[in-house]
Design an enzyme around this catalytic site. Structure first.
Site, PDB file in Angstrom:
ATOM      1  N   GLU A  19       0.566  -1.252   0.247  1.00 14.29           N
ATOM      2  CA  GLU A  19       0.076  -0.096  -0.103  1.00 14.29           C
ATOM      3  C   GLU A  19       1.152   1.124   0.137  1.00 14.29           C
ATOM      4  O   GLU A  19       0.604   2.409  -0.523  1.00 14.29           O
ATOM      5  CB  GLU A  19      -1.017  -0.127   1.229  1.00 14.29           C
ATOM      6  CG  GLU A  19      -2.016  -1.029   0.953  1.00 14.29           C
ATOM      7  CD  GLU A  19      -3.173  -1.187   2.200  1.00 14.29           C
ATOM      8  OE1 GLU A  19      -4.126  -1.199   2.038  1.00 14.29           O
ATOM      9  OE2 GLU A  19      -2.366  -1.221   3.324  1.00 14.29           O
ATOM     10  N   GLU A  69      -3.916  -9.781   3.105  1.00 22.31           N
ATOM     11  CA  GLU A  69      -4.649  -9.556   4.576  1.00 22.31           C
ATOM     12  C   GLU A  69      -5.822 -10.547   4.918  1.00 22.31           C
ATOM     13  O   GLU A  69      -6.215 -10.860   6.135  1.00 22.31           O
ATOM     14  CB  GLU A  69      -5.318  -8.264   4.566  1.00 22.31           C
ATOM     15  CG  GLU A  69      -4.273  -6.969   4.838  1.00 22.31           C
ATOM     16  CD  GLU A  69      -3.431  -6.515   3.667  1.00 22.31           C
ATOM     17  OE1 GLU A  69      -2.873  -5.353   3.602  1.00 22.31           O
ATOM     18  OE2 GLU A  69      -3.455  -7.129   2.649  1.00 22.31           O
TER      19      GLU A  69
END
Length: 682
Positions: free
Chosen positions: A104, A124
């Site tokens: 990210e 995730e």
């Protein structure tokens, strides 16, 4: 700056290095350091910022230990947004793994350069959450919906070459920092300012169907797909807000807690093999069947030379074919080239008939028929044929290693290594400490397990060790329900609904009914004092010869490989109920699950109280990795603690009150509840 983040300035370029060993997670110290470094770079008037990681990792993700606490500023989404809107270009020099929050951070950069060995992904969902710092909104804008739907809901991690192909990185260079400093930046808007991807309803329907099949009853993959869909219709700011709210909601849920529990348990288990012990360079494997061939192949894949021993020339040729088939399968899966497979087979494997002239090796692993006298003869012969320093390991599933080791010259060099089939695929290995096993022997075995990328779980000696002992109790509880009114297909469906990979009777058909039958005979279940013997499974073997899939029939009938409920088996079940004077009754799925799982949990308590296992988390690892217990429930002991032992006991007592003949409340579980204990207390 903090010790976790370094800044250096040269030639108008600010180099920010994240240095938070071992894997540069974005802990609070890292986040504070990034804020300070960006402030300093801006104040110094840098014309470009290069962001990289120290060591072999860019950023491996968030600090999972922080998930159970309220978020602490500075927050990663704010840092990501600042990077994307920074006054001068920020270029990511991805030196190693860029996972989760690491990717990210990179997505927000103006460009990305990766080292050839770098890996990238947003995994995730494997921890029960979704990306929380823009991953579901920026990745689709950068690489398109199809790639985002492939990567995020599956938690898939890709290499640098594939990342370049799909447009996730701009270049792959041996020195990504140097390349990031010098590269001409592409003329394009920031990732978050790119047009939203076009809605493709069919793509999302396919992704949801795939998630339902691959991740049954797991929440995070579905929520991730919903967020990716939101990226097609919401402005970036709204999509980011929805993503963050979803992340914060999921991170405190049961599934996230369970998946974090397994994650940390795995790390603890694998950490046992990082120090101490000797390095294994050569091995003998006795037995060239499915298990022995798998063990030999796994050893060879980490550079160990392996001599596989069989009884005669014909058996040697069968063993050779078994090993060769594993290499052929690796080539078919794209894991190896034909030339590399042929070279490895020739260089690392030799095949031997009998025990004369065996080379002196570091370890010998026995993988022969599960018979005490057969194994004792094997080890007596190995003991005479190999140096006294060779570690001797038995792969027994049930037998007493102390009995197997009787008479060895150096019993301190003996232990159990219980691999799970197929041994080259399954990550679990039970490391069995025999009575005389030395610490050095254990350390070497743990080091070998780590080298094989296995998850080693230490266990003491008892019948079935950890996994098969719990499995035996679980199956017994299910057999009791059969004679009281349930049917095999119903029990299997209920346990699959709970999340088990397969039901107990499906598993028996897959492995073979003869294996469990032989074990029951060995243990004398029919006459065992205080034991409720259920003869159904024995009747199936003795009267029908149905042994499961390998004979085309077992608990189920099979037509073209497809299972269906068997009228014959249902009749045998009903006959045994009548013969025992039991009026059959209906079973609800929740009762089946409650009784079966409670049996697992109580047997787990017994194993802990006897000192067979050191930690309740070890039991969870064994059941998750060896027996298909749902990872997202965390294993039986974690699940019991999270659900509440009192609640489990309450359900059992309700069923027992409705039918007092069904079973007694498990005594150890009842005492644990009364004393306010958890699995971790024992």
């Amino acid at each position: 700056m903090t010790e976790a983040v370094h800044l250096s300035l040269a030639d108008g370029i600010a180099l920010i290095t994240i240095d938070n060993p071992p894997v540069n997670v974005t802990s609070r110290a890292v986040r504070e350091g990034l804020v300070a470094a960006l402030d300093a770079a801006e104040a110094a008037g840098a014309g470009r910022v290069v962001l990289t990681g120290a060591g072999k990792t860019f950023v491996a993700g968030a600090d999972a230990k922080e998930f159970s606490a309220p978020p602490q500023p500075p927050h990663l989404p704010d840092i990501v947004n600042r990077i994307e809107g920074f006054p001068v270009p920020v270029v990511a020099a991805i030196n190693g793994a860029a996972l989760g929050g690491g990717l990210e951070l990179a997505l927000a950069c103006a460009a990305r350069v990766a080292a050839p060995g770098a890996t990238l992904g947003l995994p995730e969902v494997t921890l029960g959450v979704v990306p929380g710092a823009g991953g579901t909104q920026r990745l689709p804008r950068l690489v398109g919906l199809d790639q985002a739907l492939s990567l995020i809901p599956e938690g898939r991690v890709i290499g640098a070459v594939e990342a370049l192909r799909i447009g996730l990185v701009d270049a792959v260079e041996e020195d990504p920092v140097a390349a990031a400093r010098a590269m001409a930046l592409p003329d394009r808007p920031a990732t978050g300012l790119r047009p939203a991807p076009q809605l493709q309803p069919e793509a999302f329907d396919n992704a949801l169907r795939s998630a339902a099949k691959r991740s049954l009853r797991q929440i995070a993959p579905v929520r991730a797909i919903e967020l990716i869909e939101a990226s097609t219709r919401l402005p970036l700011s709204e999509g980011l807000a929805q993503e963050r709210a979803t992340f914060l909601d999921l991170k405190t849920g049961d599934q996230a807690a369970a998946l974090r529990h397994v994650f940390f348990a795995e790390r603890a288990a694998q950490g046992q093999g990082r120090s101490g012990g000797a390095v294994i360079a050569s091995a003998v494997v006795v037995g060239g069947g499915t298990m022995g061939a798998g063990i030999a192949y796994a050893l060879a894949q980490v550079g160990i030379t392996v001599t596989l021993v069989e009884t005669d020339t014909a058996a040697v040729e069968r063993a050779r074919a078994n090993v060769a088939r594993l290499y052929t399968e690796a080539v078919a899966r794209g894991k190896s080239s034909s030339d590399a497979a042929e070279a490895a087979l020739a260089a690392r494997h030799s095949f031997h008939a009998g025990y004369d002239g065996l080379p002196p090796v570091d370890i010998a692993i026995e993988a022969v028929f599960e018979d005490l006298e057969v194994k004792r003869r094997v080890f007596a012969t190995l003991d005479a044929a190999l140096p006294e320093t060779t570690i001797l390991a038995t792969n027994t599933s049930y037998l007493d290693p102390n009995r197997i080791a009787e008479g060895l010259r150096n019993p301190g060099r003996f232990l159990g290594l219980h691999f799970f089939s197929p041994a080259h695929v399954m990550k679990l290995v039970e490391v069995i400490r025999a009575r005389d096993t030395t610490g050095d022997t254990l350390a070497t075995a743990l080091r070998l397990a780590g080298r094989l990328k296995k998850i080693p779980v230490l266990a003491g000696v008892c019948d079935g060790f950890i996994g098969n002992r719990i499995l035996t109790r679980y199956r017994q509880a299910c057999d009791v329900m059969l004679i009281e009114g349930a049917l095999p297909a119903q029990v299997d469906a209920a346990m699959r609904g709970f999340g088990m990979a397969m039901g107990p009777y499906e598993v028996q058909d897959l492995s073979g009914l003869d294996i469990a039958y032989a074990n029951r005979k060995r243990l004398g279940w029919k006459t065992k004092p205080g034991f409720r013997y259920i003869p159904i499974a024995d009747r199936i073997v003795e009267e029908t010869g149905r042994l499961g899939r390998k004979t085309g029939a077992g608990w189920y009938d099979y037509l073209d490989g497809k299972a269906s409920a068997s009228v014959l088996i249902d009749r045998i079940v009903a006959e045994e109920s009548a013969g025992a004077g039991i009026a059959r009754r209906d079973f609800a799925d929740d009762e089946i699950v409650a009784r079966a799982t409670a049996a697992m949990v109580e047997e787990g308590f017994r194993i802990l109280s006897e000192g067979i296992a050191e930690r309740s988390a070890d039991l969870d690892l064994v059941l998750v990795h060896g027996y298909g217990f749902p990872r997202w429930r965390g294993g039986p002991m974690h699940w019991a603690g999270r659900t509440g032992l009192t609640e489990i006991l309450r359900r059992i007592e309700r069923y027992a009150a409705e039918d007092p003949l069904s079973w007694a409340v498990p005594d150890l579980l009842a005492r644990a509840v009364a004393e306010g204990k958890t699995p971790e207390d024992l």
